[in-house]
Design a protein around this motif. Structure first.
Motif, PDB file in Angstrom:
ATOM      1  N   SER B   8      -9.620   5.599  -8.031  1.00  0.00           N
ATOM      2  CA  SER B   8      -9.183   3.947  -7.927  1.00  0.00           C
ATOM      3  C   SER B   8      -9.028   4.429  -9.681  1.00  0.00           C
ATOM      4  CB  SER B   8     -10.652   4.100  -9.031  1.00  0.00           C
ATOM      5  OG  SER B   8     -11.542   4.395 -10.572  1.00  0.00           O
ATOM      6  N   GLN B   9      -9.285   5.900 -10.521  1.00  0.00           N
ATOM      7  CA  GLN B   9      -7.739   6.570 -11.175  1.00  0.00           C
ATOM      8  C   GLN B   9      -6.761   6.597 -10.874  1.00  0.00           C
ATOM      9  OE1 GLN B   9     -10.405   6.503 -13.534  1.00  0.00           O
ATOM     10  NE2 GLN B   9      -9.112   7.633 -15.203  1.00  0.00           N
ATOM     11  N   VAL B  12      -5.911   3.361 -11.275  1.00  0.00           N
ATOM     12  CA  VAL B  12      -4.964   2.430 -12.461  1.00  0.00           C
ATOM     13  C   VAL B  12      -3.724   3.042 -13.283  1.00  0.00           C
ATOM     14  CG1 VAL B  12      -6.439   2.715 -14.603  1.00  0.00           C
ATOM     15  CG2 VAL B  12      -7.688   2.115 -12.815  1.00  0.00           C
ATOM     16  N   ARG B  16      -0.851   1.275 -15.048  1.00  0.00           N
ATOM     17  CA  ARG B  16      -0.380   1.234 -16.604  1.00  0.00           C
ATOM     18  C   ARG B  16       1.165   1.945 -16.251  1.00  0.00           C
ATOM     19  NH1 ARG B  16       0.427   0.147 -21.342  1.00  0.00           N
ATOM     20  NH2 ARG B  16       1.033   1.798 -22.941  1.00  0.00           N
ATOM     21  N   ALA B 142     -13.189  -0.161  -6.405  1.00  0.00           N
ATOM     22  CA  ALA B 142     -12.858  -1.014  -7.242  1.00  0.00           C
ATOM     23  C   ALA B 142     -12.084  -0.973  -8.683  1.00  0.00           C
ATOM     24  CB  ALA B 142     -14.752  -1.167  -8.472  1.00  0.00           C
ATOM     25  N   PRO B 144      -9.446  -2.951 -11.130  1.00  0.00           N
ATOM     26  CA  PRO B 144      -9.123  -4.721 -11.450  1.00  0.00           C
ATOM     27  C   PRO B 144      -8.497  -5.410 -10.914  1.00  0.00           C
ATOM     28  CG  PRO B 144     -10.123  -2.985 -13.393  1.00  0.00           C
ATOM     29  CD  PRO B 144      -9.822  -2.048 -12.133  1.00  0.00           C
ATOM     30  N   ASN B 147      -4.562  -5.530 -12.267  1.00  0.00           N
ATOM     31  CA  ASN B 147      -4.119  -3.990 -12.125  1.00  0.00           C
ATOM     32  C   ASN B 147      -3.535  -4.029 -10.948  1.00  0.00           C
ATOM     33  OD1 ASN B 147      -6.220  -3.079 -14.576  1.00  0.00           O
ATOM     34  ND2 ASN B 147      -4.650  -1.418 -14.060  1.00  0.00           N
ATOM     35  N   GLN B 257      -1.588  10.861 -17.190  1.00  0.00           N
ATOM     36  CA  GLN B 257      -2.916   9.885 -17.854  1.00  0.00           C
ATOM     37  C   GLN B 257      -3.457  10.456 -17.852  1.00  0.00           C
ATOM     38  OE1 GLN B 257      -2.504   6.563 -19.903  1.00  0.00           O
ATOM     39  NE2 GLN B 257      -2.773   7.452 -22.275  1.00  0.00           N
TER      40      GLN B 257
END
Lengths: 421, 292
Positions: B8-9, B12, B16, B142, B144, B147, B257
């Motif tokens: 998930s990281q 995300v 971004r 999971a 958003p 995203n 990041q």
């Protein structure tokens, strides 16, 4: 000849007023009958206040709000006048930079020759100006920045704070959280003066209030970091019981937004000082997360007293929106300054400081005292939880409880210790 | 560490990176074709975000309004960018770079103040359209929904840019102009018009980036500063003027990041910058071929 006459007249007036002043009984002037007011000494010129604050960039919203509160109070104060004089002010934009802020404070003191310096949203700027006014012996009233060092470890005779600070807020929110069942904490904060201080203060009092708490981890981001979603998803992955956010201003809106979009608000509770600030919740509308525990020292809808209603209405009429906590601080700052000059009966800075120490004024939320030992305003703190209600299209704080200033402030002995006295 | 957390990281971080890519691609395109280091690119991004707010609010703040706002907001940025380009910048293309940096810097300051005049100092916020609110599950991860949407938009923009530069006449001329403006002019092509179109594309991408970021963050004064620094770094590590370089740079930047946050959350701020330093030490001209 004409000038001589004028001079003689002035001497006469000054002499007479001094004579009357000596006879006047020692009552507070605010409550004195008008006949006595007329005989009180008159200030020889207007009082000049120099304001250094941020009026551009994201933090401008706070600087502007405080200034509006200050202007609202001045309109009331100047109608009656302060011992026959008025309060004038000039503003300077520090653009959230301590270097610029310091040079502007210097300019206000040396060039503009202001009687009192007021500011600022930036804690680092406030501390820089504070150490400068200490040498210059000019009073400095801090009205928004919340670093506890200002009236704590780095406090001195010439600096005052009319807002709450991180020591008070950290303790208030820690004691509230200690009553909740959470043990495993994650700390996440803005990587600058305020973020560190509020987080350290919270964690210090949290461990004191509930020794079994553990630190699951901590995250720091640069202030104004635009997208906090990756930060929050990483925290959620670690599954702490609760997250404490040390954030404020525009970052706060980002935090609340990310708390909602990542679904964190449904899974992990959050506690944040100033999360229930209307200035934060209003722009977010119904996009703000529910259930966030927050503290603040001013809410325009609580306490629902005539004084608070009147202030909120006057502010709303003048500026088209309800007052935020900076406006409340700005408003009180003007009254503290006016009352202190009235009490001092002089423009002399040392007398002003003596008068301001221990001075108590009427504010929209009741009597507030400027504590003599550390020059910190004894403000109550309100604790609430964000909630959506049918009557507003933004979230408000509910289940509000009030913590008195005395309950959350460090004792005068603690202050002495912190200052190494 | 849980594998789904890493997944998930990563997602995300990638999403971004899509916004960073869109903004940086515009900056890089203008840099490549016009040779202008456009500092006020960030201001157009901010204007895109503020416009998205205003248009969405004006249309009632419902889902349709939000979708329309995302389409219309970049147009506002384009309009402002084109006024600056036609009135001022068009006369300065042949000046040296320092002059152009100072000029675009000055425009940034002016636009900043105009934004403050138009929208005031308070920050604004809009929600994603209803369909994109909340989070969705993707392979047990999971994420958003918004995203996820960004993960779709990014590649679409990349493909669109590729089609524009490779398949359209004006795109081809713009690429030629990036290499040799005089030669293009000798062939009887109105270079000024080509440059204007290239600048328009750059402005559009800045505005689009702003409109896309608007639902994820608070829309504030100063959001131009943070994006322009990151965008210049991304363009630099990707290779100046190379759009694909901007994509690679943005991916590197976004993912270091987000994954850095799992490794060392206290110091995650430094990871993207550390990566920039390492890349520039190893490949001073950027990861992909610079057109300069």
């Amino acid at each position: 000849m004409k000038r001589m006459k004028g001079l003689a007249l002035m001497v006469l007036v000054v002499g007479l007023s001094v004579a009357f002043a000596a006879q006047a009984p020692a009552t507070t002037l605010g409550t004195a009958p008008t006949s006595l007011l007329a005989q009180a000494p008159r200030l020889e010129r207007n009082i000049k206040v120099g304001i250094v604050d941020t009026y551009s960039g994201p933090a401008a919203v706070f600087g502007t709000d405080a200034l509006n509160g200050f202007k609202l109070a001045l309109a009331e104060i100047n109608k009656e006048g302060v011992l026959g004089a008025k309060i004038d002010f000039v503003t300077r934009d520090e653009r959230f930079s301590p270097e610029i802020g310091l040079s502007m404070a210097r300019e206000l003191i040396l060039q503009e020759k202001v009687d009192v310096v007021v500011g600022t949203i930036n804690s680092a700027t406030a501390l820089a100006i504070s150490s400068y006014v200490k040498d210059q012996k000019v009073p400095f009233v801090v009205w928004i920045s919340k670093s506890e060092k200002i009236t704590g470890a780095k406090g001195h005779r010439y600096v005052f704070s009319t807002g709450e600070n991180t020591a008070m807020a950290g303790r208030a929110i820690a004691e509230a959280m200690a009553r909740r069942p959470y043990v495993k904490y994650w700390l996440a904060a803005d990587d600058y003066e305020y973020g560190h201080e509020i987080t350290n203060s919270f964690w210090k009092f949290m461990k004191r209030a509930k020794p079994e708490v553990t630190l699951a981890g901590q995250t720091w981001w640069r202030p104004g970091e635009p997208d906090l979603v990756p930060y929050l998803t990483a925290i959620m992955g670690a599954k702490p019981d609760v997250v404490f956010f040390g954030t404020g201003g525009a970052s706060m809106a980002n935090v609340l937004k990310a708390v909602k979009t990542t679904g964190m608000s449904e899974r992990i509770p959050a506690a944040i000082h100033t999360a229930i600030d209307h200035a934060v919740l209003k722009p977010l509308g119904v996009g703000a997360p529910e259930g966030v525990v927050g503290t603040i020292d001013y809410l325009w809808y609580y306490p629902d007293t005539p004084a608070n209603r009147a202030f909120a209405k006057a502010f709303q009429d003048a500026y088209g929106g309800p007052p935020g906590f900076p406006a409340f601080h700005g408003y009180n700052t003007a009254y503290f300054i006016a009352q202190a000059f009235k009490k001092a009966r002089s423009l002399e800075r040392e007398k002003f400081i003596d008068a301001l120490e221990g001075l108590s004024i009427n504010t929209p939320v009741g009597q507030v005292e400027m504590r003599a030992c550390d020059h910190q305003a004894v403000l109550p703190l309100f604790l609430g939880v964000t909630k959506r209600t049918p009557q507003y299209d933004f979230l408000v704080a509910t289940s509000i409880t009030t913590l008195r200033g005395e309950e959350v402030m460090p004792s005068c002995d603690d202050i002495k210790k912190a200052r190494g006295q | 560490m849980d594998l789904s957390v890493v997944g998930s990281q990563l997602l995300v971080g990638l999403s971004r990176a899509m916004i960073l890519f869109i903004v940086s691609a515009g900056l890089s395109f203008v840099l490549g074709v016009l040779r202008v280091p456009n500092i006020f690119h960030g201001s157009l991004y901010m204007i895109g975000a503020f416009s998205a707010f205003s248009i969405a609010t004006w249309l009632g703040g419902q889902s349709t309004g939000l979708w329309l706002a995302m389409l219309a907001a970049p147009v506002v940025a384009v309009a402002i960018g084109m006024i600056v380009e036609r009135a001022l910048l068009a006369h300065l293309y042949r000046r040296e770079h320092l002059m152009l940096i100072l000029f675009t810097w000055g425009v940034m300051l002016i636009l900043n103040d105009l934004v403050k005049l138009a929208w005031g100092p308070t920050y604004r916020s809009i929600m994603p359209p209803a369909a994109l609110q909340g989070s969705a599950s993707l392979l047990g991860i999971a994420l958003p929904r918004y995203n996820l949407f960004l993960l779709l938009i990014g590649p679409l923009v990349a493909v669109g840019l590729w089609l524009f530069t490779q398949r359209t006449r004006i795109g081809k001329i713009a690429r030629a102009a990036a290499v040799d403006q005089e030669m293009v002019a000798i062939l009887g092509i109105n270079v000024s018009r080509v440059l204007a179109v290239a600048f328009l594309v750059g402005c559009y991408l800045a505005g689009l980036g702003g409109a896309l970021v608007a639902p994820t963050t608070s829309i504030t004064l100063g959001m131009d500063h943070s994006i322009i620094v990151d965008a210049f770094l991304i363009v630099t590590i990707g290779g100046l003027g190379n759009i694909w370089g901007a994509l690679v740079g943005a991916l590197v930047f976004g993912v270091t990041q987000s994954l850095g946050l799992l490794v060392w959350p206290q110091f995650a701020v430094v990871f993207p910058y550390l990566t920039v330093v390492i890349v520039l030490l190893l490949r001073p001209r950027g990861l992909l071929r610079s057109v300069w």
